[in-house]
Design an enzyme around this catalytic site. Structure first.
Site, mmCIF file in Angstrom:
data_model
loop_
_atom_site.group_PDB
_atom_site.id
_atom_site.type_symbol
_atom_site.label_atom_id
_atom_site.label_comp_id
_atom_site.label_asym_id
_atom_site.label_seq_id
_atom_site.Cartn_x
_atom_site.Cartn_y
_atom_site.Cartn_z
ATOM 1 N N THR A 125 0.807 -1.224 0.000
ATOM 2 C CA THR A 125 0.000 0.000 0.000
ATOM 3 C C THR A 125 0.846 1.282 0.000
ATOM 4 O OG1 THR A 125 -1.674 -1.201 1.237
ATOM 5 C CG2 THR A 125 -1.852 1.196 1.255
ATOM 6 N N GLU A 126 0.352 2.289 -0.730
ATOM 7 C CA GLU A 126 0.957 3.629 -0.709
ATOM 8 C C GLU A 126 -0.153 4.657 -0.561
ATOM 9 O OE1 GLU A 126 3.276 4.146 -4.246
ATOM 10 O OE2 GLU A 126 4.501 2.366 -3.841
ATOM 11 N N ARG A 267 -25.784 -11.090 34.949
ATOM 12 C CA ARG A 267 -26.482 -9.812 35.095
ATOM 13 C C ARG A 267 -27.968 -10.031 35.359
ATOM 14 N NH1 ARG A 267 -26.353 -4.577 36.556
ATOM 15 N NH2 ARG A 267 -27.756 -3.304 35.284
ATOM 16 N N GLN A 278 -35.980 -13.652 26.167
ATOM 17 C CA GLN A 278 -35.906 -14.211 24.823
ATOM 18 C C GLN A 278 -35.148 -13.288 23.857
ATOM 19 O OE1 GLN A 278 -39.531 -14.906 22.507
ATOM 20 N NE2 GLN A 278 -38.961 -17.068 22.493
ATOM 21 N N GLN A 336 -23.848 -4.753 22.808
ATOM 22 C CA GLN A 336 -25.276 -4.514 23.065
ATOM 23 C C GLN A 336 -25.811 -5.428 24.167
ATOM 24 O OE1 GLN A 336 -26.671 -1.990 21.699
ATOM 25 N NE2 GLN A 336 -28.697 -2.248 22.593
ATOM 26 N N GLY A 340 -24.373 -0.984 29.119
ATOM 27 C CA GLY A 340 -23.359 0.017 29.486
ATOM 28 C C GLY A 340 -22.033 -0.629 29.861
ATOM 29 N N GLU A 363 -5.986 -5.981 3.884
ATOM 30 C CA GLU A 363 -5.842 -7.081 2.901
ATOM 31 C C GLU A 363 -6.984 -7.062 1.883
ATOM 32 O OE1 GLU A 363 -4.198 -10.806 4.107
ATOM 33 O OE2 GLU A 363 -3.277 -9.931 5.892
ATOM 34 N N GLY A 364 -7.342 -5.855 1.478
ATOM 35 C CA GLY A 364 -8.435 -5.656 0.532
ATOM 36 C C GLY A 364 -9.731 -5.411 1.276
HETATM 37 C C1 FAD Z 1 -4.121 -0.944 10.347
HETATM 38 C C2 FAD Z 1 -3.761 -1.158 8.923
HETATM 39 C C3 FAD Z 1 -2.755 -2.053 8.602
HETATM 40 C C4 FAD Z 1 -2.386 -2.257 7.265
HETATM 41 N N1 FAD Z 1 -1.333 -3.099 6.963
HETATM 42 C C5 FAD Z 1 -0.897 -3.176 5.689
HETATM 43 C C6 FAD Z 1 0.270 -3.949 5.361
HETATM 44 O O1 FAD Z 1 0.879 -4.601 6.237
HETATM 45 N N2 FAD Z 1 0.706 -3.954 4.085
HETATM 46 C C7 FAD Z 1 0.064 -3.257 3.108
HETATM 47 O O2 FAD Z 1 0.521 -3.300 1.977
HETATM 48 N N3 FAD Z 1 -1.051 -2.550 3.382
HETATM 49 C C8 FAD Z 1 -1.543 -2.472 4.632
HETATM 50 N N4 FAD Z 1 -2.662 -1.733 4.923
HETATM 51 C C9 FAD Z 1 -3.367 -1.057 3.850
HETATM 52 C C10 FAD Z 1 -4.720 -1.673 3.525
HETATM 53 O O3 FAD Z 1 -4.574 -2.890 2.855
HETATM 54 C C11 FAD Z 1 -5.525 -0.637 2.754
HETATM 55 O O4 FAD Z 1 -5.903 0.354 3.689
HETATM 56 C C12 FAD Z 1 -6.725 -1.210 2.072
HETATM 57 O O5 FAD Z 1 -6.362 -2.037 1.011
HETATM 58 C C13 FAD Z 1 -7.679 -0.117 1.544
HETATM 59 O O6 FAD Z 1 -7.032 0.892 0.905
HETATM 60 P P1 FAD Z 1 -7.316 2.431 1.301
HETATM 61 O O7 FAD Z 1 -7.236 2.503 2.766
HETATM 62 O O8 FAD Z 1 -6.426 3.279 0.528
HETATM 63 O O9 FAD Z 1 -8.811 2.677 0.907
HETATM 64 P P2 FAD Z 1 -9.354 3.228 -0.489
HETATM 65 O O10 FAD Z 1 -8.852 2.342 -1.557
HETATM 66 O O11 FAD Z 1 -9.100 4.668 -0.583
HETATM 67 O O12 FAD Z 1 -10.886 2.951 -0.301
HETATM 68 C C14 FAD Z 1 -11.796 3.860 0.313
HETATM 69 C C15 FAD Z 1 -13.186 3.286 0.201
HETATM 70 O O13 FAD Z 1 -13.559 3.138 -1.154
HETATM 71 C C16 FAD Z 1 -13.925 1.832 -1.448
HETATM 72 N N5 FAD Z 1 -13.505 1.467 -2.798
HETATM 73 C C17 FAD Z 1 -12.322 1.743 -3.394
HETATM 74 N N6 FAD Z 1 -12.299 1.261 -4.622
HETATM 75 C C18 FAD Z 1 -13.475 0.644 -4.819
HETATM 76 C C19 FAD Z 1 -14.059 -0.024 -5.930
HETATM 77 N N7 FAD Z 1 -13.389 -0.229 -7.051
HETATM 78 N N8 FAD Z 1 -15.285 -0.544 -5.772
HETATM 79 C C20 FAD Z 1 -15.972 -0.386 -4.607
HETATM 80 N N9 FAD Z 1 -15.474 0.272 -3.564
HETATM 81 C C21 FAD Z 1 -14.244 0.776 -3.671
HETATM 82 C C22 FAD Z 1 -13.214 1.007 -0.386
HETATM 83 O O14 FAD Z 1 -13.853 -0.240 -0.184
HETATM 84 C C23 FAD Z 1 -13.308 1.899 0.801
HETATM 85 O O15 FAD Z 1 -14.561 1.734 1.422
HETATM 86 C C24 FAD Z 1 -3.059 -1.557 6.242
HETATM 87 C C25 FAD Z 1 -4.089 -0.683 6.589
HETATM 88 C C26 FAD Z 1 -4.449 -0.468 7.894
HETATM 89 C C27 FAD Z 1 -5.539 0.497 8.197
#
Ligand code: FAD
Ligand code: FAD
Lengths: 385, 260
Positions: A125-126, A267, A278, A336, A340, A363-364
């Site tokens: 990720t970047e 509780r 229920q 829930q 509290g 991871e996506g």
């Molecule tokens: C705590 C943490 C740990 C992580 N660790 C790692 C790591 O070890 N290595 C690594 O490489 N990455 C890591 N990541 C990155 C992580 O995999 C990404 O944050 C993730 O893939 C989503 O990318 P983004 O945050 O840029 O969201 P974005 O891509 O900006 O997405 C924003 C929103 O738009 C939606 N969206 C985007 N494109 C589409 C589309 N085509 N269709 C429908 N919806 C879409 C997304 O589902 C999301 O709801 C980490 C992130 C976090 C928060």
């Protein structure tokens, strides 16, 4: 439910559970509060051979598969998702080497990883490349016998703590996704540094940092596979590891559910334990059913992967999607059920709910999982005609 | 270093109940564990092995079920295990137990023998020192730290009521250990797998060349007449306040009772 685990799988589950109960549960609140990396627990996991679980025996591991890893991850997640993320991200970072590493690379790195002497991180990720991983801008340019890396990776789990990094970078931007390659970068390489440690909503025992490459030179041999294979490496890595994120979902949900049941029996309101109402029973019944359904799916997909199946994208996306959406719902419901008290830090479920959210993102995202499943459906339908 | 650890299988104290009629422990249905002090003995032995190489052998005298304790020891890093089991051993008191263990240890000729401080059921803390006497070697009880191990000697810290002694001894030596010594590790997966496959040697009185009149009930001068929980003393009074107030009250009381 009985999943007909082998004697060894039961042994792995029991030991992971013992570690979770004796070493993680007593520490989890403090780790969360202080946002502290769980080195003590990593040492225990190392000494117990947990890091070698999925690494072949010839490299010092135990030669087990996705199912055994999922079982261990589930048990650790039941106690603390921050700790289990640290452990699971290590596997994520190791998959590129396991799947595509050369014999020399495996010999060099896997024994230390199996022994838990060195942690691993995976850097894809970047800032401008999240869901759209093809948008990565980090470059790797071949100069003589070295690749020169430039760029910044964002939100990398185990960043700064790990010794070994598997990094996806562009070797030929003109080729788009086909111009990416995977590399091994060791901590301490000149030109490789770390950015700030992120402050997060949950999984606060897990460290998330930037990786900064400024004219970072690595030996040419550190490429994993060939030039241009970077995306295949990344996608296959995620296909294998996603089922582990599903296992995290099953674990954290089970942990929250157990707390909710315990609380509901104790509780008393309107003169009766709330579990006798229920409305509460129905919530617990739904939670239990959803957890079991997710566990069944996660174990089945893990077994499917271990069978050597080739096309696992759809199945592993399903396991991740279903189990982590379930985990979010079940942890919210656990709060829930506990009212509290559930909201208070004195009880562990508010942390579990905060922690669970990450599973739908990393991871996506779960939207992206649905895309993966959708694309697979289109392909399958086209084949039938 | 060649190390022998003596371990005892005991009922899990957390789950033990006492039969109020006979005053004896109810052992049925209570899970068995390795005596907690012996877990520290195992950890110490495995740590020494990791530092100096060599071999750790665990021995226990007990019924056939004590084999599980030995398998657990292997999962924690012990290399070999011997179960001393024989009808003739039944009814051993600490003297007979120590004789039997020492005859076994003679056969293994270790550099270091490690025992727990005491067993949580028998609780006598006699077996370690008695074994050393039978073997005619030095022993150090209540070891809380191992400072140094040389070719022919060892330096340890012995826990005392206030502070500790530093004791140096020649090898071979027998140590009994306290909880402060270390934190026992959890088992490893490879250890557990090894434990499942391991062959546990079973030795009888004949195998260790023990004299029949010195083992088991015959070799046990201790005769148990009765086991009971002592009545709690009833007329006790707790004094409160500052130390001065307490001493004043105490003196007053003693004078009232004509003790002073
Ligand atoms: C705590 C943490 C740990 C992580 N660790 C790692 C790591 O070890 N290595 C690594 O490489 N990455 C890591 N990541 C990155 C992580 O995999 C990404 O944050 C993730 O893939 C989503 O990318 P983004 O945050 O840029 O969201 P974005 O891509 O900006 O997405 C924003 C929103 O738009 C939606 N969206 C985007 N494109 C589409 C589309 N085509 N269709 C429908 N919806 C879409 C997304 O589902 C999301 O709801 C980490 C992130 C976090 C928060
Ligand atoms: C009053 C009394 C009456 C008893 N009566 C009987 C009886 O009638 N029948 C009977 O069977 N038992 C009986 N016992 C139990 C038996 O004598 C002791 O359990 C045994 O001799 C060990 O002594 P301990 O438990 O006090 O061990 P301790 O001396 O407290 O143990 C110290 C260390 O010695 C080692 N050790 C002790 N026992 C063993 C072992 N078996 N194998 C290997 N290592 C060991 C361990 O390292 C342990 O940590 C009796 C005990 C007492 C105190």
């Amino acid at each position: 439910m009985d999943y007909f685990l082998t004697e060894e799988q039961v042994m792995i589950r029991d030991l992971a559970r013992q570690i979770a109960e004796e070493k993680i549960v007593p520490q989890r609140e403090e780790l969360d509060e202080k946002e502290e990396f769980p080195w003590d627990i990593m040492k225990v996991l190392a000494q117990s051979d947990m890091f070698g679980l999925f690494i072949p025996e010839e490299y010092g591991g135990l030669g087990k598969g996705c199912l055994e890893l999922a079982i261990a991850v589930e048990e650790l997640s039941r106690a603390c998702l921050g700790v289990s993320t640290t452990y699971a991200a290590n596997a994520l970072g190791t998959y590129p080497l396991l799947l595509y590493g050369s014999e020399e690379q495996k010999k060099k790195y896997l024994p230390d990883i199996a022994a838990g002497k060195k942690l691993v991180a995976f850097g894809l990720t970047e800032a401008n490349a999240g869901s759209d991983a093809a948008g990565i801008q980090t470059t790797a340019k071949l100069e003589g016998n070295e690749y020169v890396l430039n760029g910044t990776k964002q939100w990398i789990t185990n960043g700064g703590e790990a010794e070994i990094y598997t990094i996806i970078a562009m070797t030929d931007k003109s080729k788009g996704a086909r111009g990416a390659s995977a590399f091994i970068v060791e901590k301490g390489t000149p030109g490789f540094s770390f950015g700030k440690k992120e402050k997060k909503m949950g999984i606060r025992a897990s460290t998330t940092r930037e990786l900064i490459f400024e004219n970072c030179r690595i030996p040419k041999e550190n490429i994993i596979g060939r030039e241009g294979m970077g995306f295949i490496v990344a996608m296959k890595t995620l296909d294998n590891s996603r089922v582990g994120v599903g296992a995290q979902g099953v674990g954290v949900a089970q942990g929250a559910f157990d707390e909710a049941v315990k609380f509901a029996r104790q509780r008393v309101q309107f003169g009766h334990p709330i579990i006798s109402f229920q409305a509460i029973q129905h919530m617990l019944a739904d939670m239990a059913t959803q957890i079991e359904a997710a566990r069944a799916l996660v174990y089945s997909v893990a077994r499917y992967i271990d069978s050597g199946a080739k096309d696992i994208s759809k199945a592993s996306a399903m396991a991740k999607l279903f189990a982590t959406d379930m985990a979010m719902k079940v942890t919210v419901d656990a709060v829930q059920v506990m009212g509290g008290s559930g909201y208070m830090r004195e009880y562990p479920v508010e942390k579990m709910m905060r922690d669970a959210k990450i599973l739908q993102i990393y991871e996506g995202t779960n939207q992206i999982q649905r895309n993966v499943i959708g694309q697979a459906l289109i392909k399958e339908a086209a084949k039938k005609k | 270093m060649n190390i022998v650890v003596c371990i005892k299988q005991v009922p899990d104290a957390a789950e033990v109940k006492i039969n109020p009629e006979t005053g004896t422990l109810i052992r049925e249905g209570v899970p068995s564990i390795i005596n907690p002090y012996d877990m520290h003995a195992i950890e110490a032995a495995v740590q020494i092995k990791e530092k100096t190489s060599g071999k750790v052998t665990a021995i226990t005298m007990g019924p056939p079920q004590a084999e599980t304790a030995l398998r657990d020891a292997i999962s924690l890093g012990v290399d070999e295990a011997i179960l001393l089991t024989d009808k003739a051993f039944a009814g051993s008191d600490t003297l007979a137990t120590s004789y039997t263990l020492s005859k076994t240890i003679e056969k293994l000729s270790p550099d270091i023998i490690i025992c727990g401080k005491q067993a949580i059921d028998g609780d006598t803390a006699q077996v370690g020192p008695e074994v050393a006497e039978f073997l005619n070697i030095p022993h150090v009880a209540y070891v809380r730290k191992i400072e140094d191990i040389g070719e022919k000697s060892i330096r340890v810290q012995r826990l005392m009521e206030e502070g500790y002694d530093v004791v140096e001894s020649t090898l071979p030596v027998l140590l009994t250990v306290v909880k402060e010594l270390n934190e026992p590790r959890l088992p490893s997966l490879k250890g557990k797998m090894a434990a499942k496959k391991a062959e546990i040697k079973k030795w009888t009185a004949a195998d260790i060349g023990a004299d029949e009149k010195d083992v088991g009930l015959k070799g046990s001068p201790t005769q148990v007449k009765n086991i009971f929980a002592p009545e709690p003393k009833k007329d006790r009074q707790m004094l409160e306040g500052t130390p001065e107030e307490q001493t004043d009250a105490l003196i007053k009381k003693l004078m009232e009772l004509k003790c002073l």
